[in-house]
Each structure stands twice: as structure tokens, then as C-alpha cells.
Design a protein around this motif. Structure first.
Motif, PDB file in Angstrom:
ATOM      1  N   ASP A  29       5.702  55.727 -48.900  1.00  0.00           N
ATOM      2  CA  ASP A  29       5.863  54.648 -48.220  1.00  0.00           C
ATOM      3  C   ASP A  29       6.001  54.325 -46.834  1.00  0.00           C
ATOM      4  O   ASP A  29       6.340  53.650 -46.203  1.00  0.00           O
ATOM      5  CB  ASP A  29       6.693  53.736 -48.470  1.00  0.00           C
ATOM      6  CG  ASP A  29       7.091  52.968 -50.418  1.00  0.00           C
ATOM      7  OD1 ASP A  29       6.197  52.882 -50.588  1.00  0.00           O
ATOM      8  OD2 ASP A  29       8.956  52.817 -50.357  1.00  0.00           O
ATOM      9  N   MET A  72       1.705  51.634 -46.962  1.00  0.00           N
ATOM     10  CA  MET A  72       1.612  49.916 -46.573  1.00  0.00           C
ATOM     11  C   MET A  72       0.011  49.449 -46.847  1.00  0.00           C
ATOM     12  O   MET A  72       0.250  48.254 -47.003  1.00  0.00           O
ATOM     13  CB  MET A  72       2.828  49.296 -45.210  1.00  0.00           C
ATOM     14  CG  MET A  72       4.511  50.167 -45.907  1.00  0.00           C
ATOM     15  SD  MET A  72       4.697  49.798 -44.667  1.00  0.00           S
ATOM     16  CE  MET A  72       5.191  51.174 -44.003  1.00  0.00           C
ATOM     17  N   GLU A  87       3.348  50.740 -52.662  1.00  0.00           N
ATOM     18  CA  GLU A  87       4.289  50.804 -51.713  1.00  0.00           C
ATOM     19  C   GLU A  87       4.983  49.845 -52.829  1.00  0.00           C
ATOM     20  O   GLU A  87       5.224  49.507 -54.354  1.00  0.00           O
ATOM     21  CB  GLU A  87       4.425  49.595 -50.545  1.00  0.00           C
ATOM     22  CG  GLU A  87       4.911  49.239 -49.879  1.00  0.00           C
ATOM     23  CD  GLU A  87       4.904  48.496 -48.896  1.00  0.00           C
ATOM     24  OE1 GLU A  87       6.481  48.384 -48.374  1.00  0.00           O
ATOM     25  OE2 GLU A  87       4.489  47.627 -48.403  1.00  0.00           O
ATOM     26  N   SER A  94       4.505  41.501 -45.527  1.00  0.00           N
ATOM     27  CA  SER A  94       3.948  42.341 -45.233  1.00  0.00           C
ATOM     28  C   SER A  94       3.272  42.562 -43.501  1.00  0.00           C
ATOM     29  O   SER A  94       3.449  43.202 -42.192  1.00  0.00           O
ATOM     30  CB  SER A  94       3.011  42.848 -45.686  1.00  0.00           C
ATOM     31  OG  SER A  94       2.121  43.637 -44.989  1.00  0.00           O
TER      32      SER A  94
END
Length: 313
Positions: free
Chosen positions: A174, A179, A242, A269
Motif C-alpha cells: 500500500d 495506491m 491496494e 482515493s
């Protein structure tokens, strides 16, 4: 307009103006010659759209491919604008501060220290040492920043980004790169879901996206997992995806509403990216202002030395 039910010919007729008349006439001529829309539409679109539509058009009709490509380009332009506006000022501030401190220590401080020596003020040796430290620190900071930027651009270039991604994923789960790649993959996959493209077909399409190597990498990993008999939900537990996206897919499987969950992930996000930009901007500005403050204190102490000596007489 084609998504609203208009045919391609009707869309051309409605949107035609004096500026695009020649282009639209060329499209009509292609249609009269028996060419399909997908055969001539890609070369006529702008470069940013063309790079995506060429992949979509092999698995969607021309209208859906054009709509998906335009939707992705709009979002990418908006995100790029936010990133530049949020990071450009603090980066320029840091660069200007570093260059200013170096120039100050190289050209202004020597004159001030020379005045101290001419007045036979004590402590000039200590200030000379501090001047050397300031010049060294500012030079090292500038070199470090330039080296970091060059190294990042090299490792994130299209020819090296796959290797960088495969190295980082197992070691830094992550991370920001994971991401960002997961967000890009979701954006493309969502357009496929909206246009009812089957999952296997969507993955085969996305793994051919040469313009987005990380999207292609994730799609390839998921496709291989599905081909080996793994369910899509379990395949999303890959280290190349992710963990937050995997959780959204798990919820989507339970709720039977993939599109809504993917939209929710992208909204989350976007907020997370905005928060990260704010934190970066604040940290860089605080660091820059702190260094400027220290230099001002240093200069003030030098300017006050003669007054201190006079008070002691």
C-alpha cells in the motif's frame, strides 16, 4: 450524445459547425466508402484520447469507446491540475529558498564578516564557521533534491516502472505507487463495468494498455489468477493491488453492486490524494519558512554585535 441513443450520423449532423465541417465531411465520406467508425475514428481524435480509444475500440463499439476514453482523460486532466497547483508552489519555494541561502552565504555574509573583523569584534571565527556550514547545508540540500527528482523520474519512466513496481509491492504494501496504480486501474475497469464489458474481456483489454504500464500489469496479474481458477474477489488480494480496493471489491461481491463500490473507492482515493497534497505542501512550506527564520536570526545577531559592543564600553 451517442450514449443518449443518437446514431453516429445523427450526432455528426447535430454537432456540425463551420469549424468542423471539413472533418465531419471526411467522416461521412469514410462511411460512404464502407469503412466502420472504429477504422477512422481513432486517427481523428486528439492524442490524449487516441492513446486510450485505440485499445477500447477493439472490445467496444465506437461510441462506447469514445465515451470511455473521454471520461478518463477528463478525470486525469483534473487530477493533474490539482497536483500541479498543490505541489508547484511549495517546491518552487523550497528551490528559491535553497538558492537564496546559498547566494546569501556566498556573497553577502563575507562582507558582513569582513566588517566584523575590521571592527575587531570577537566571535568572528564562529560566524565564519557558521557561514561555511550554511553554504554546505544549502548546497547539499539542493543536490539532494535534484538527485531525488532525477532518480524518481528514471525509476518511474515507462521502461523501468514495471520493475520498480514489482520491487516495491512485496516490500512496501500500500505504498503511494501501489495506491496510484490501483486508482488508475479502477478508473479504467469502472468504464468497462459501466459499458457492460465482461470481466475477462475487460482484463484482456486493459493488459494491452501500453500507455498505462501499471494498469496493464495489474490486469495481467488478475487475468492470470482468474485463468488458474481463482475467484475475482480472491485475485484482488494480490500484492499488486491496494488492500483498500480489495476490501471494496469484497463489499461489491456481497452487495452485488460493483459499479457503486468502484465509484466509492475512487471518491475515497480522490479525497486521500487531496489530503496528501495538503500535507506535503504544508510540510515543505514549514520547512522552508523555518530555514528562512533561522537565517534571519543569524543575520540579526551579526547586525546587533556592534550595538552590543558599544553598550559594554
Amino acid at each position: 450524445m451517442m450514449d443518449a441513443g443518437f446514431s453516429f450520423q445523427e450526432t455528426l449532423q447535430i454537432l456540425e459547425t463551420d469549424k468542423n465541417a471539413s472533418l465531419f465531411e471526411e467522416m461521412r465520406r469514410k462511411l460512404e466508402e464502407g469503412c466502420s467508425v472504429s477504422e477512422f475514428l481513432t486517427p481523428l481524435t486528439e492524442k490524449s484520447v487516441r492513446s486510450y480509444i485505440s485499445g477500447f475500440v477493439m472490445y467496444m463499439d465506437a461510441g462506447a469507446a469514445l465515451g470511455a476514453a473521454c471520461a478518463i482523460v477528463r478525470v486525469e486532466k483534473s487530477e493533474r491540475k490539482k497536483l500541479i497547483s498543490g505541489c508547484l508552489y511549495p517546491c518552487l519555494l523550497l528551490a528559491g529558498m535553497t538558492a537564496g541561502i546559498f547566494l546569501f552565504a556566498s556573497f553577502v555574509l563575507p562582507s558582513m564578516l569582513g566588517l566584523m573583523r575590521s571592527l575587531d569584534l570577537s566571535g568572528s571565527e564562529n560566524y565564519e564557521l557558521l557561514r561555511t556550514l550554511i553554504r554546505t547545508f544549502s548546497a547539499l540540500l539542493f543536490v539532494l533534491c535534484v538527485t531525488s527528482v532525477v532518480f524518481a523520474l528514471w525509476r518511474l519512466s515507462p521502461s523501468n516502472i514495471d520493475e520498480t513496481y514489482r520491487f516495491l509491492c512485496p516490500r512496501f504494501k500500500d505504498s503511494w505507487l501501489v495506491m496510484a496504480a490501483s486508482r488508475d486501474f479502477t478508473r479504467f475497469f469502472l468504464e468497462c463495468v459501466r459499458r457492460k464489458v465482461p470481466t475477462m474481456q475487460a482484463l484482456r483489454m486493459l493488459k494491452q494498455m501500453k500507455e498505462k504500464p501499471l494498469v496493464a500489469l495489474i490486469a495481467n496479474e488478475l487475468d492470470e489468477s482468474l485463468m488458474s481458477g481463482t475467484s475475482f474477489e480472491k485475485a484482488m488480494a494480490s500484492p499488486y493491488v491496494e488492500s483498500a480496493l480489495a476490501r471494496f471489491i469484497h463489499l461489491a461481491a456481497a452487495a452485488a453492486n460493483v459499479e457503486t463500490m468502484l465509484e466509492g473507492y475512487l471518491a475515497m482515493s480522490a479525497k486521500r490524494t487531496e489530503a496528501a497534497i495538503r500535507r506535503f505542501s504544508t510540510a515543505v512550506q514549514l520547512f522552508s519558512y523555518s530555514l528562512i527564520g533561522l537565517v534571519l536570526i543569524f543575520v540579526y545577531s551579526i547586525l546587533m554585535l556592534p550595538m552590543t559592543m558599544l553598550q559594554q564600553i
